[in-house]
Design a protein around this motif. Structure first.
Motif: not given
Length: 116
Positions: A37-38, A43-44, A89-94
């Motif tokens: 998940y990210r 965002k959700h 847009e891939d920037t996130a916590i995974y």
């Protein structure tokens, strides 16, 4: 009890690559599936990929198809995700999640930033 630990996050420029790992503790580890998940800012939490442990079949969300690849090393109880052609847009916590013995186990996540 199973613990999952993610690693491999970092900062790269757009177009760069990273390889994330999700390692499980415990004597035996034979989950039904491993999910990635990210959680992006504002965002959700979204499901990015679902990896079936025994068959290796993987389903990816459309936005990452062709750029992300999941594999495993069963002897190390580890799942890897190769992330290529990273976009801002891939920037996130995974985070990884394991479905094992009728329970869900979560890691704490690793941060990925794709920015110039």
């Amino acid at each position: 009890q199973v613990q999952l630990v993610e690693s491999g996050g970092g900062s790269v420029q757009p177009g760069g690559s990273l390889r994330l790992s999700c390692a499980a503790s415990g004597r035996t580890f034979n989950p039904f599936a491993m999910d990635w998940y990210r959680l992006a800012p504002g965002k959700h939490r979204d499901l990015v990929a679902r990896f079936m442990w025994i068959t290796g079949n993987t389903n990816y969300t459309k936005s990452v198809e062709g750029r992300f690849t999941i594999s495993k090393d069963g002897t190390k109880k580890t799942v890897y995700r190769q992330m290529d052609s990273l976009k801002p847009e891939d920037t996130a916590i995974y985070l990884c999640r394991a479905e094992y013995a009728m329970r869900n186990y979560w890691g704490r996540g690793t941060k990925v930033t794709a920015s110039s």
